[in-house]
Design a protein around this motif. Sequence first.
Motif, mmCIF file in Angstrom:
data_model
loop_
_atom_site.group_PDB
_atom_site.id
_atom_site.type_symbol
_atom_site.label_atom_id
_atom_site.label_comp_id
_atom_site.label_asym_id
_atom_site.label_seq_id
_atom_site.Cartn_x
_atom_site.Cartn_y
_atom_site.Cartn_z
ATOM 1 N N ILE A 60 -8.352 16.496 6.852
ATOM 2 C CA ILE A 60 -7.141 16.392 7.565
ATOM 3 C C ILE A 60 -7.387 16.102 9.027
ATOM 4 O O ILE A 60 -7.639 17.409 9.642
ATOM 5 N N CYS A 83 -1.970 8.521 11.696
ATOM 6 C CA CYS A 83 -0.592 7.987 11.052
ATOM 7 C C CYS A 83 -0.902 6.682 9.994
ATOM 8 O O CYS A 83 -0.148 6.738 9.356
ATOM 9 N N TRP A 86 -3.058 8.757 6.863
ATOM 10 C CA TRP A 86 -2.686 9.899 6.360
ATOM 11 C C TRP A 86 -1.225 10.099 6.486
ATOM 12 O O TRP A 86 -0.553 10.577 5.463
ATOM 13 N N PHE A 88 -0.208 12.192 8.110
ATOM 14 C CA PHE A 88 -0.041 13.752 8.392
ATOM 15 C C PHE A 88 -1.305 14.148 9.386
ATOM 16 O O PHE A 88 -2.075 13.475 9.339
ATOM 17 N N GLN A 90 -3.000 17.540 12.093
ATOM 18 C CA GLN A 90 -2.583 19.056 12.389
ATOM 19 C C GLN A 90 -2.826 18.987 14.282
ATOM 20 O O GLN A 90 -3.744 18.225 14.632
ATOM 21 N N SER A 235 8.418 12.538 0.688
ATOM 22 C CA SER A 235 8.218 11.980 2.294
ATOM 23 C C SER A 235 9.356 12.324 2.914
ATOM 24 O O SER A 235 10.720 12.100 2.525
ATOM 25 N N ASP A 236 9.448 12.990 4.050
ATOM 26 C CA ASP A 236 10.514 13.113 4.818
ATOM 27 C C ASP A 236 11.011 12.196 5.363
ATOM 28 O O ASP A 236 10.592 10.863 5.652
ATOM 29 N N THR A 241 8.071 15.165 11.562
ATOM 30 C CA THR A 241 8.398 16.695 11.189
ATOM 31 C C THR A 241 7.342 17.520 11.875
ATOM 32 O O THR A 241 6.099 17.187 11.770
ATOM 33 N N ILE A 254 -0.993 18.009 0.679
ATOM 34 C CA ILE A 254 -0.691 16.568 1.174
ATOM 35 C C ILE A 254 -1.470 15.585 0.290
ATOM 36 O O ILE A 254 -2.740 15.802 0.097
ATOM 37 N N HIS A 256 -2.990 12.372 -0.607
ATOM 38 C CA HIS A 256 -3.998 11.400 0.235
ATOM 39 C C HIS A 256 -5.017 10.811 -0.747
ATOM 40 O O HIS A 256 -5.854 11.673 -1.297
ATOM 41 N N SER A 263 -3.285 22.506 2.829
ATOM 42 C CA SER A 263 -3.522 22.607 4.341
ATOM 43 C C SER A 263 -3.424 24.076 4.742
ATOM 44 O O SER A 263 -2.580 24.825 4.115
ATOM 45 N N LEU A 268 2.395 20.597 12.689
ATOM 46 C CA LEU A 268 2.054 19.063 12.131
ATOM 47 C C LEU A 268 2.795 18.067 13.213
ATOM 48 O O LEU A 268 3.853 18.367 13.672
#
Length: 268
Positions: A60, A83, A86, A88, A90, A235-236, A241, A254, A256, A263, A268
């Motif tokens: 990640i 971006c 993923w 996502f 950290q 997915s938001d 987010t 997550i 992928h 996670s 995030l």
Amino acid sequence: MDPEEVAVQEDEGLGWGKSLPVHSVQEMVRKDSQSVPERYIQKHNNRPLDSEFSLDLCEIPIINFSLLANGDEEEQRKLDIACKEWGFFQITDHGVTEKVLHDMKAAEAAFFELPLEEKKKYAMGENDLQGYGQGYVVSQKLEWCDLIFLMTLPPKIRKFKHWPVSIPGFKESVENYSTETQKVAEELLANLSLLMGMEKEDLKSLHGEMKQAMRMNYYPLCSRPELVLGINPHSDASTITLLLQDDELTGLQIRHKQKWNQSQMQLL
């Protein structure tokens, strides 16, 4: 309506349609910790399989926010890859103080420790998304989760009837956390603008008046966790987010490359 169900309040004019009242999962577990009602049991094709689960945490992407904000090209490259591949990542060294994070977690915990009758004072309107209850419910399988959802920015869209006034410091904790995470979000958007070949402020400007919402989730223990989902795979819909997890019980997964990755992220 059963005593443990979360009532809905009238709230006209928003056009969402009526949301059905549902049980408080927290109260349901308090009364019977072994039962899992049928409406919470997910269909087999909606349950992540062990064969799809990856224990590889190190993949990640991790972005040093301080370096990114100072224009570090390597961190910008990491953000670009995160971006594109993923969706996502950290972030570390984000500048949100431990006190702000601690106070936000404490305010959230204090709300869910309130008696049910007190929490119900802040119930979602039948035609609204703000307040205490579950996400908009029509007839779908229910999530093993209670939540309180608040619009936080700009201040004029806040509905303080949903903000728990009985908890000392709740409003201040939410406002401080909201302010600090908005700074993080705007810096991330600025870097995304640059990566997309635009001016630094372009993405922010395209939003017009930016809005921020905060969703606080409570996941009770479940006797049959393999049957339920705290939140369904999704997915938001928001532009970005920022997520703050519990320090000891992290549960975010997550997806992928057809694998669910566990996670242990803070933001995030």
